[in-house]
Scaffold this motif. Structure first.
Motif, PDB file in Angstrom:
ATOM      1  N   SER A 174      41.370  56.583  81.618  1.00  0.00           N
ATOM      2  CA  SER A 174      42.321  57.081  82.270  1.00  0.00           C
ATOM      3  C   SER A 174      43.540  57.356  80.914  1.00  0.00           C
ATOM      4  O   SER A 174      43.883  57.345  80.324  1.00  0.00           O
ATOM      5  N   ASP A 175      44.491  58.160  81.827  1.00  0.00           N
ATOM      6  CA  ASP A 175      45.783  58.377  80.859  1.00  0.00           C
ATOM      7  C   ASP A 175      46.607  56.939  80.184  1.00  0.00           C
ATOM      8  O   ASP A 175      46.675  57.545  79.813  1.00  0.00           O
ATOM      9  N   LYS A 176      46.395  56.434  80.904  1.00  0.00           N
ATOM     10  CA  LYS A 176      47.458  54.844  80.103  1.00  0.00           C
ATOM     11  C   LYS A 176      46.477  54.412  79.905  1.00  0.00           C
ATOM     12  O   LYS A 176      46.237  53.923  78.612  1.00  0.00           O
TER      13      LYS A 176
ATOM     14  N   ASN B 294      44.641  56.398  77.792  1.00  0.00           N
ATOM     15  CA  ASN B 294      44.803  57.478  76.398  1.00  0.00           C
ATOM     16  C   ASN B 294      45.815  57.006  75.757  1.00  0.00           C
ATOM     17  O   ASN B 294      45.659  56.441  75.037  1.00  0.00           O
ATOM     18  N   THR B 295      46.838  56.569  76.863  1.00  0.00           N
ATOM     19  CA  THR B 295      47.628  56.209  76.194  1.00  0.00           C
ATOM     20  C   THR B 295      47.563  54.269  75.004  1.00  0.00           C
ATOM     21  O   THR B 295      48.176  54.775  73.925  1.00  0.00           O
TER      22      THR B 295
ATOM     23  N   THR C 252      47.020  60.370  69.710  1.00  0.00           N
ATOM     24  CA  THR C 252      46.491  61.514  71.388  1.00  0.00           C
ATOM     25  C   THR C 252      47.333  62.532  70.481  1.00  0.00           C
ATOM     26  O   THR C 252      47.964  62.316  69.907  1.00  0.00           O
TER      27      THR C 252
ATOM     28  N   PRO D 286      43.312  69.388  80.608  1.00  0.00           N
ATOM     29  CA  PRO D 286      44.491  68.914  80.505  1.00  0.00           C
ATOM     30  C   PRO D 286      45.584  68.588  79.450  1.00  0.00           C
ATOM     31  O   PRO D 286      45.628  68.883  78.184  1.00  0.00           O
TER      32      PRO D 286
END
Length: 137
Positions: free
Chosen positions: A37-39, A41-42, A53, A87
């Protein structure tokens, strides 16, 4: 971030040049977890030395700053890339596993560990070519 972006850009250019986009295993210099998920990845990009990133807009901005793209080409490339639905960032593995491989097969299918270039190389190259630019610096 400039040095990291340049390093990633050089890795992409090298990857394209040697045709690694068709490889069957994911090499560490451009691996990303397509399922995360984006979270996630962060968190991985901020809290691990093994992942960083890369924000696509920053990478294109780096090409403008380095003179690879004119400001107009940079705007065009970014708009074309964003229009593709690809993305806006990738959290990329910087540390290789056993024998330089991260995870398992690179299926470029949006699941598990994939190569950025295998999954999005046509989009990236098309954005540059469509704007009269050579390719990522």
């Amino acid at each position: 971030m400039g040095r990291t972006t340049k390093r990633f850009g050089a890795a992409i250019a090298m990857t394209a040049a040697i045709g690694l986009a068709t490889a069957t295993t994911a090499a560490a210099h451009e691996c990303y977890n397509a399922s995360r998920s984006d979270k996630g990845n962060t968190q991985a990009g901020a809290n691990s030395n093994a992942w960083f990133t890369l924000v696509v807009a920053d990478a294109i901005g780096g090409d403008v700053a380095d003179g690879v793209l004119t400001p107009e080409q940079g705007e065009c490339v970014l708009a074309a890339y964003e229009a593709s639905g690809a993305p806006s960032s990738f959290t990329i593995k910087t540390v290789a596993g056993k024998d330089g491989v991260v995870g398992g097969p690179n299926n470029a299918d949006g699941h598990g560990i994939d190569h950025v270039f295998a999954a999005y190389g046509d989009v990236i190259g098309g954005a540059y070519a469509g704007c009269g630019a050579g390719g990522p610096g």
